[in-house]
Design an enzyme around this catalytic site. Structure first.
Site, PDB file in Angstrom:
ATOM      1  N   CYS A   1      -3.774  11.414   2.571  1.00 33.18           N
ATOM      2  CA  CYS A   1      -3.725   9.975   2.872  1.00 33.18           C
ATOM      3  C   CYS A   1      -3.968   9.738   4.366  1.00 33.18           C
ATOM      4  O   CYS A   1      -3.306  10.331   5.215  1.00 33.18           O
ATOM      5  CB  CYS A   1      -2.357   9.423   2.470  1.00 33.18           C
ATOM      6  SG  CYS A   1      -2.061   7.776   3.111  1.00 33.18           S
TER       7      CYS A   1
ATOM      8  N   CYS B   1      -0.650   8.355   6.197  1.00 29.52           N
ATOM      9  CA  CYS B   1       0.602   9.108   6.304  1.00 29.52           C
ATOM     10  C   CYS B   1       0.729   9.706   7.707  1.00 29.52           C
ATOM     11  O   CYS B   1      -0.280  10.119   8.310  1.00 29.52           O
ATOM     12  CB  CYS B   1       0.637  10.229   5.264  1.00 29.52           C
ATOM     13  SG  CYS B   1       1.197   9.690   3.649  1.00 29.52           S
TER      14      CYS B   1
ATOM     15  N   HIS C   1       4.903   7.397   1.823  1.00 28.08           N
ATOM     16  CA  HIS C   1       3.715   7.073   1.024  1.00 28.08           C
ATOM     17  C   HIS C   1       4.069   6.458  -0.340  1.00 28.08           C
ATOM     18  O   HIS C   1       3.277   5.693  -0.902  1.00 28.08           O
ATOM     19  CB  HIS C   1       2.942   8.389   0.817  1.00 28.08           C
ATOM     20  CG  HIS C   1       1.639   8.250   0.107  1.00 28.08           C
ATOM     21  ND1 HIS C   1       0.490   7.821   0.732  1.00 28.08           N
ATOM     22  CD2 HIS C   1       1.295   8.485  -1.192  1.00 28.08           C
ATOM     23  CE1 HIS C   1      -0.510   7.808  -0.149  1.00 28.08           C
ATOM     24  NE2 HIS C   1      -0.056   8.196  -1.326  1.00 28.08           N
TER      25      HIS C   1
ATOM     26  N   ASN D   1      -3.281  -6.622   0.641  1.00 31.23           N
ATOM     27  CA  ASN D   1      -3.870  -6.460  -0.693  1.00 31.23           C
ATOM     28  C   ASN D   1      -3.100  -5.342  -1.350  1.00 31.23           C
ATOM     29  O   ASN D   1      -3.118  -4.222  -0.854  1.00 31.23           O
ATOM     30  CB  ASN D   1      -5.340  -6.031  -0.600  1.00 31.23           C
ATOM     31  CG  ASN D   1      -6.217  -7.154  -0.091  1.00 31.23           C
ATOM     32  OD1 ASN D   1      -5.955  -8.317  -0.363  1.00 31.23           O
ATOM     33  ND2 ASN D   1      -7.245  -6.803   0.642  1.00 31.23           N
TER      34      ASN D   1
ATOM     35  N   SER E   1      -7.536   0.129  -1.138  1.00 27.13           N
ATOM     36  CA  SER E   1      -8.164   1.446  -1.207  1.00 27.13           C
ATOM     37  C   SER E   1      -7.163   2.589  -1.203  1.00 27.13           C
ATOM     38  O   SER E   1      -7.540   3.737  -1.405  1.00 27.13           O
ATOM     39  CB  SER E   1      -9.117   1.604  -0.024  1.00 27.13           C
ATOM     40  OG  SER E   1      -8.396   1.475   1.189  1.00 27.13           O
TER      41      SER E   1
ATOM     42  N   HIS F   1      -0.684   3.825  -0.035  1.00 26.14           N
ATOM     43  CA  HIS F   1       0.287   3.873   1.072  1.00 26.14           C
ATOM     44  C   HIS F   1       0.641   2.431   1.471  1.00 26.14           C
ATOM     45  O   HIS F   1      -0.254   1.606   1.659  1.00 26.14           O
ATOM     46  CB  HIS F   1      -0.316   4.628   2.266  1.00 26.14           C
ATOM     47  CG  HIS F   1       0.709   4.968   3.297  1.00 26.14           C
ATOM     48  ND1 HIS F   1       1.224   6.234   3.470  1.00 26.14           N
ATOM     49  CD2 HIS F   1       1.379   4.176   4.168  1.00 26.14           C
ATOM     50  CE1 HIS F   1       2.136   6.205   4.425  1.00 26.14           C
ATOM     51  NE2 HIS F   1       2.256   4.964   4.850  1.00 26.14           N
TER      52      HIS F   1
ATOM     53  N   HIS G   1       0.823  -0.722   3.112  1.00 21.84           N
ATOM     54  CA  HIS G   1       0.164  -1.234   4.320  1.00 21.84           C
ATOM     55  C   HIS G   1      -0.406  -2.622   4.084  1.00 21.84           C
ATOM     56  O   HIS G   1      -0.627  -3.034   2.953  1.00 21.84           O
ATOM     57  CB  HIS G   1      -0.962  -0.296   4.763  1.00 21.84           C
ATOM     58  CG  HIS G   1      -2.164  -0.336   3.852  1.00 21.84           C
ATOM     59  ND1 HIS G   1      -2.205   0.335   2.648  1.00 21.84           N
ATOM     60  CD2 HIS G   1      -3.352  -0.981   3.956  1.00 21.84           C
ATOM     61  CE1 HIS G   1      -3.373   0.113   2.057  1.00 21.84           C
ATOM     62  NE2 HIS G   1      -4.089  -0.693   2.818  1.00 21.84           N
TER      63      HIS G   1
ATOM     64  N   GLN H   1      -2.933  -5.757   6.448  1.00 18.56           N
ATOM     65  CA  GLN H   1      -3.977  -5.842   7.466  1.00 18.56           C
ATOM     66  C   GLN H   1      -3.795  -7.105   8.295  1.00 18.56           C
ATOM     67  O   GLN H   1      -3.086  -8.033   7.882  1.00 18.56           O
ATOM     68  CB  GLN H   1      -5.356  -5.896   6.808  1.00 18.56           C
ATOM     69  CG  GLN H   1      -5.722  -4.656   6.020  1.00 18.56           C
ATOM     70  CD  GLN H   1      -7.201  -4.675   5.638  1.00 18.56           C
ATOM     71  OE1 GLN H   1      -8.063  -4.973   6.468  1.00 18.56           O
ATOM     72  NE2 GLN H   1      -7.487  -4.362   4.395  1.00 18.56           N
TER      73      GLN H   1
HETATM   74  P1  H2U Z   1      -7.210  -1.711   2.167  1.00 20.72           P
HETATM   75  O1  H2U Z   1      -6.743  -0.607   1.329  1.00 20.72           O
HETATM   76  O2  H2U Z   1      -6.427  -2.979   1.941  1.00 20.72           O
HETATM   77  O3  H2U Z   1      -8.680  -1.871   2.097  1.00 20.72           O
HETATM   78  O4  H2U Z   1      -6.860  -1.313   3.683  1.00 20.72           O
HETATM   79  C1  H2U Z   1      -7.134  -0.081   4.205  1.00 20.72           C
HETATM   80  C2  H2U Z   1      -7.899  -0.303   5.467  1.00 20.72           C
HETATM   81  O5  H2U Z   1      -7.790   0.886   6.236  1.00 20.72           O
HETATM   82  C3  H2U Z   1      -9.381  -0.541   5.230  1.00 20.72           C
HETATM   83  O6  H2U Z   1      -9.736  -1.810   5.742  1.00 20.72           O
HETATM   84  C4  H2U Z   1      -8.983   1.107   6.901  1.00 20.72           C
HETATM   85  C5  H2U Z   1     -10.061   0.587   5.972  1.00 20.72           C
HETATM   86  O7  H2U Z   1     -11.183   0.138   6.692  1.00 20.72           O
HETATM   87  N1  H2U Z   1      -9.094   2.525   7.212  1.00 20.72           N
HETATM   88  C6  H2U Z   1      -9.205   2.925   8.535  1.00 20.72           C
HETATM   89  O8  H2U Z   1      -9.223   2.079   9.424  1.00 20.72           O
HETATM   90  N2  H2U Z   1      -9.272   4.247   8.819  1.00 20.72           N
HETATM   91  C7  H2U Z   1      -9.262   5.235   7.883  1.00 20.72           C
HETATM   92  O9  H2U Z   1      -9.305   6.387   8.204  1.00 20.72           O
HETATM   93  C8  H2U Z   1      -9.182   4.876   6.443  1.00 20.72           C
HETATM   94  C9  H2U Z   1      -9.057   3.442   6.116  1.00 20.72           C
END
Ligand code: H2U
Length: 344
Positions: free
Chosen positions: A50, A53, A112, A152, A160, A163, A165, A167
């Site tokens: 992840c 993490c 996580h 989200n 995606s 974990h 989180h 934004q």
């Molecule tokens: P979402 O799962 O809500 O998309 O948020 C995860 C965000 O984390 C996503 O916008 C960012 C993605 O661009 N990200 C990073 O900035 N660095 C990483 O190494 C993986 C994901």
């Protein structure tokens, strides 16, 4: 009015000036689609693969520190950039302007396997503190006039990574959803010198049909004009423009109601309930925004079970948002659910 419990009608959203079509009689139609429960995956507290993490390496090679509570970093795949050059197209009917912004990822916990409903309320207070810090820091930048905090949750919402989180997308223009709410709140303020949402909340507490949870400082309710089946809003009873105005007791009350609402959400279909949530609050431009009353909205897609979602298609795409179960029915269902998480 009783008549509206069974008959098609439109409801007005006082914050945006938009309407929703409500068709309660349709809930009687036969359903032959899926309704099964899903088996919920058990996640480890630390996943070596992840990106979020503690101690792991992100996609771009940067190492995430061994954070203990919360952690914020600039999104490596940001939708907005701080150094975009100013540019404009104004060619007859073709218009475009460049946009400056900063996108951040906010890790809610080093663990996580957690989600907001599974976190302790004190740990959610730390998340709120980080939101406040980011709102102040980003909002005070001369190029940033609006700070959008959101989450989200769940892969069905395009998240995606499980974990915990959220934004932040901060930018130079005020986005259109916020602009609509600024206009409506300001109109009401100009007429009455009172908060539109404050007056609405007082009326909802008296009617007591759409309140899900209430504590001394906050309410969680299904708005009268809700579009998503189990849409909800958390708002302070006091007129507070943005999250920096929270007193310490209010911050704890916010964390508590946030936990209780999301626990009820998980209990509804005994699944980790997906949603998009976001905080709407005063923009960070040079204006005072006395009318703004901050609130957090939850737009969850699920309708009947852990797998059956409401589709915003057809009529909703081409004409108007529409819902079947009423806001009152949704609120009653959520209100009656236990405040203890089903997995415990
Ligand atoms: P979402 O799962 O809500 O998309 O948020 C995860 C965000 O984390 C996503 O916008 C960012 C993605 O661009 N990200 C990073 O900035 N660095 C990483 O190494 C993986 C994901």
């Amino acid at each position: 009015m009783e008549y509206f419990n069974d008959n098609p009608h439109r409801r007005y959203n006082i914050l945006t000036g938009e309407w929703v079509l409500v068709s309660p009689h349709r809930t009687k139609r036969p359903w032959q689609g899926k309704t099964e429960k899903v088996t919920n995956a058990v996640l480890p507290s630390h996943d070596p693969n992840c990106y979020l993490c503690p101690g792991n390496t992100r996609a771009n090679g940067i190492q995430t520190p061994a954070y203990k509570k919360t952690y914020a970093f600039e999104n490596d795949f940001a939708a907005l950039m701080p150094d975009t050059l100013s540019s404009k197209i104004d060619n007859g009917l073709l218009k475009a302007t460049s946009e400056i912004g900063i996108c951040k990822v906010i890790c809610f916990s080093p663990n996580h396997s957690l989600t907001l409903p599974l976190m302790e309320a004190e740990a959610i207070v730390d998340v709120i503190s980080l939101w406040q810090k980011e709102y102040v820091e980003l909002g005070s930048l001369p190029t940033i006039n609006h700070v959008q905090i959101f989450e989200n949750k769940g892969d069905i919402m395009g998240c995606s990574n499980p974990h915990p989180h959220g934004q932040i997308w901060a930018q130079s223009t005020i986005p259109q959803e916020v602009q609509k709410k600024s206009t409506k709140q300001q109109e009401y303020w100009a007429k009455t010198n009172r908060s539109l949402l404050g007056d609405y909340i007082r009326q909802e507490i008296i009617i007591n049909e759409r309140i899900i949870i209430e504590n001394d400082y906050f309410v969680a309710l299904v708005p009268y004009w809700a579009v998503w089946p189990y849409e909800a809003m958390i708002a302070p009873k006091r007129h507070i423009k943005n999250i920096t105005g929270l007193k310490s007791v209010e911050k704890s009350a916010f964390a508590e109601i946030l936990k209780k609402l999301t626990v009820k959400y998980d209990n509804l279909f005994e699944t980790s309930f997906p949603y998009s949530s976001g905080i709407h609050q005063s923009p960070t431009d040079e204006t005072a925004h006395p009318a703004w009353h901050f609130h957090m909205s939850f737009y969850p897609p699920l309708l009947r079970s852990a797998t059956v979602k409401k589709f915003m298609v057809g009529y909703e795409m081409f004409a108007n948002p529409q819902r079947d179960i009423t806001a009152e029915q949704a609120a009653e269902k959520l209100r009656k659910l236990p405040e203890k998480h089903y997995s415990k």
